[in-house]
Design a protein around this motif. Structure first.
Motif, mmCIF file in Angstrom:
data_model
loop_
_atom_site.group_PDB
_atom_site.id
_atom_site.type_symbol
_atom_site.label_atom_id
_atom_site.label_comp_id
_atom_site.label_asym_id
_atom_site.label_seq_id
_atom_site.Cartn_x
_atom_site.Cartn_y
_atom_site.Cartn_z
ATOM 1 N N HIS A 118 26.955 10.576 -8.724
ATOM 2 C CA HIS A 118 27.069 12.037 -8.701
ATOM 3 C C HIS A 118 27.839 12.402 -7.445
ATOM 4 O O HIS A 118 28.268 11.516 -6.708
ATOM 5 C CB HIS A 118 25.684 12.692 -8.777
ATOM 6 C CG HIS A 118 24.770 12.368 -7.636
ATOM 7 N ND1 HIS A 118 24.348 11.093 -7.351
ATOM 8 C CD2 HIS A 118 24.199 13.162 -6.675
ATOM 9 C CE1 HIS A 118 23.540 11.111 -6.299
ATOM 10 N NE2 HIS A 118 23.448 12.346 -5.856
ATOM 11 N N ASP A 122 26.381 12.167 0.277
ATOM 12 C CA ASP A 122 25.960 10.822 0.708
ATOM 13 C C ASP A 122 26.374 9.731 -0.281
ATOM 14 O O ASP A 122 26.067 8.549 -0.072
ATOM 15 C CB ASP A 122 24.446 10.767 0.965
ATOM 16 C CG ASP A 122 23.617 11.233 -0.214
ATOM 17 O OD1 ASP A 122 23.965 12.268 -0.820
ATOM 18 O OD2 ASP A 122 22.601 10.577 -0.538
ATOM 19 N N HIS A 123 27.105 10.116 -1.342
ATOM 20 C CA HIS A 123 27.558 9.131 -2.327
ATOM 21 C C HIS A 123 29.085 9.028 -2.412
ATOM 22 O O HIS A 123 29.602 8.125 -3.058
ATOM 23 C CB HIS A 123 26.977 9.466 -3.711
ATOM 24 C CG HIS A 123 25.480 9.402 -3.722
ATOM 25 N ND1 HIS A 123 24.777 8.385 -4.326
ATOM 26 C CD2 HIS A 123 24.561 10.206 -3.144
ATOM 27 C CE1 HIS A 123 23.481 8.573 -4.128
ATOM 28 N NE2 HIS A 123 23.323 9.672 -3.412
ATOM 29 N N ASP A 244 20.642 8.850 -8.034
ATOM 30 C CA ASP A 244 19.560 9.715 -7.524
ATOM 31 C C ASP A 244 18.862 10.348 -8.718
ATOM 32 O O ASP A 244 19.513 10.980 -9.551
ATOM 33 C CB ASP A 244 20.128 10.824 -6.637
ATOM 34 C CG ASP A 244 20.508 10.322 -5.260
ATOM 35 O OD1 ASP A 244 20.550 9.089 -5.068
ATOM 36 O OD2 ASP A 244 20.755 11.164 -4.376
ATOM 37 N N HIS A 319 18.266 3.759 -1.141
ATOM 38 C CA HIS A 319 18.397 5.205 -0.900
ATOM 39 C C HIS A 319 17.075 5.715 -0.321
ATOM 40 O O HIS A 319 16.478 6.667 -0.819
ATOM 41 C CB HIS A 319 18.737 5.916 -2.223
ATOM 42 C CG HIS A 319 19.233 7.325 -2.061
ATOM 43 N ND1 HIS A 319 18.391 8.389 -1.826
ATOM 44 C CD2 HIS A 319 20.471 7.863 -2.112
ATOM 45 C CE1 HIS A 319 19.095 9.519 -1.756
ATOM 46 N NE2 HIS A 319 20.362 9.220 -1.915
HETATM 47 ZN ZN LIG Z 1 21.692 10.748 -2.458
#
Ligand SMILES: [Zn+2]
Ligand SMILES: [Zn+2]
Length: 369
Positions: A118, A122-123, A244, A319
């Protein structure tokens, strides 16, 4: 006789100390000696390579980021490399994660595609680094970037932001070395035929080549839509990345029978304690974040129950929110994961997971950070 032996011992010891001091002083003060030592270090670093990671005898995963947006010196945000069919695939590229990858000296010219779960920061923050490192390593084609609807916008934004950097580098190194045609990121949208994102239990095979199948499936990270997980099947072995998600039917369905499940996890009890501490310390921003985040993540126990329901015996929690230090942190994080039939581990940056073909074995080791 005893006295004489004592004298010899003292003389030898004094000589050794003298040599150490003289050597240290020479290293500190003499540039020529500093150069010799540094040249040795450089020689050694160039001999460390991990070409074996792309051997076709196994499916492999290396974790380049086991953390989350919460800053942590030991854990970069989400990042995983998958080695299969002689290629390298990236699942998420959190900011700073490719500093880890660079140290492994893997054959990055074999990088073929990035799969984004997504578009949370942070990705995606190190997508430009994934592109640049593999481009400089002489990747022979544009880098494919898979993701849900929105992927074109993300890719075109990064492309525009790095247009000047590309110009400088091509001008400086020359187009023969840094081939402009191999530089671009190429967006590959994963969606239903009508363009809507995958949702519920929907899935789609997004790549099939040389015995490798990659399947994208919807997970539940609402209000973040699209949010996907990915399953890699290669030579009878399989790994699943949750992305996530809170507990979601798509993940349970598509993780069925996999060898390893890499699942996000949030310790909601600790996050609650952090929220309460933020309130006492009168830090409203931290209090607000700690209040908001638990509803779209899974707890370690949720992850273990998903693994059990899907029949996955090896669970790796990643994560991590928050990233707790040391063995005590791991003990706390593993609470509630003892659901029976599932062996649960805590991921760390540099973790290498190997699944040899024609075997049921799963081995864990470290590539270093
Ligand atoms: Zn994340
Ligand atoms: Zn997210």
């Amino acid at each position: 006789m005893k006295k004489r032996r004592g004298n010899i011992f003292r003389t030898v010891l004094s000589l050794i100390i003298l040599v150490i001091i003289a050597g240290g002083a020479a290293l500190y003060y003499v540039p020529a000696i500093q150069d010799v030592v540094i040249a040795r270090v450089i020689d050694h670093s160039l001999t460390v390579r991990h070409d074996e990671l792309i051997n076709d005898d196994a499916l492999r995963v290396a974790i380049c980021g086991s953390g989350s947006p919460l800053a942590d010196p030991d854990r970069r945000p989400a990042c995983n490399l998958v080695f299969a069919a002689g290629k390298i695939f990236v699942v998420d590229a959190g900011a700073g994660s490719f500093a880890r990858v660079a140290r492994w000296r893997a054959p990055l010219e074999r990088m073929e595609a990035v799969f984004l779960t997504h578009f949370h920061s942070d990705h995606i923050g190190d997508l430009p680094e994934a592109r640049l490192q593999s481009w400089v390593s002489q990747r022979p084609a544009p880098l494919q970037v898979y993701g849900g609807p929105g992927i074109e916008r993300v890719v075109s934004g990064f492309t525009e932001a790095y247009a000047l950097d590309d110009f400088y580098r091509i001008t400086h190194h020359g187009a023969d070395f840094l081939k402009p045609e191999n530089g671009p990121l190429q967006p590959r949208e994963i969606a239903n035929p009508d363009g809507t994102p995958l949702t519920g239990a929907q899935s789609k095979v997004v790549l099939e080549e040389n015995g490798l199948t990659v399947t994208a499936f919807a997970v539940d990270h609402t209000p973040v839509i699209p949010a996907y997980g990915y399953r890699f099947d290669y030579r009878g072995r399989s790994v699943v990345f949750s992305g996530d998600t809170r507990t979601s039917e798509g993940l349970t369905l598509h993780a069925k029978g996999a060898d390893v499940l890499l699942h996000e996890a949030m310790d909601k009890n600790i996050v609650g304690l952090m929220g309460a501490a933020a309130m006492r310390a009168q830090i409203p921003v931290a209090q607000k974040i700690m209040h908001d985040i638990p509803d779209y993540h899974a707890s370690p126990r949720d992850a273990a129950e998903t693994a059990k329901e899907a029949g996955v015996a090896q669970l790796v929690l990643t994560h991590l929110i928050p990233a707790l230090p040391g063995w005590l942190g791991n003990r706390i994080f593993l609470r509630g994961t003892d659901v029976g039939g599932v062996e649960t581990r805590i991921a760390y940056d540099g973790m290498l997971i190997e699944l040899p073909a024609g075997s049921k074995a799963v081995t864990y080791s470290s590539l270093g950070r």
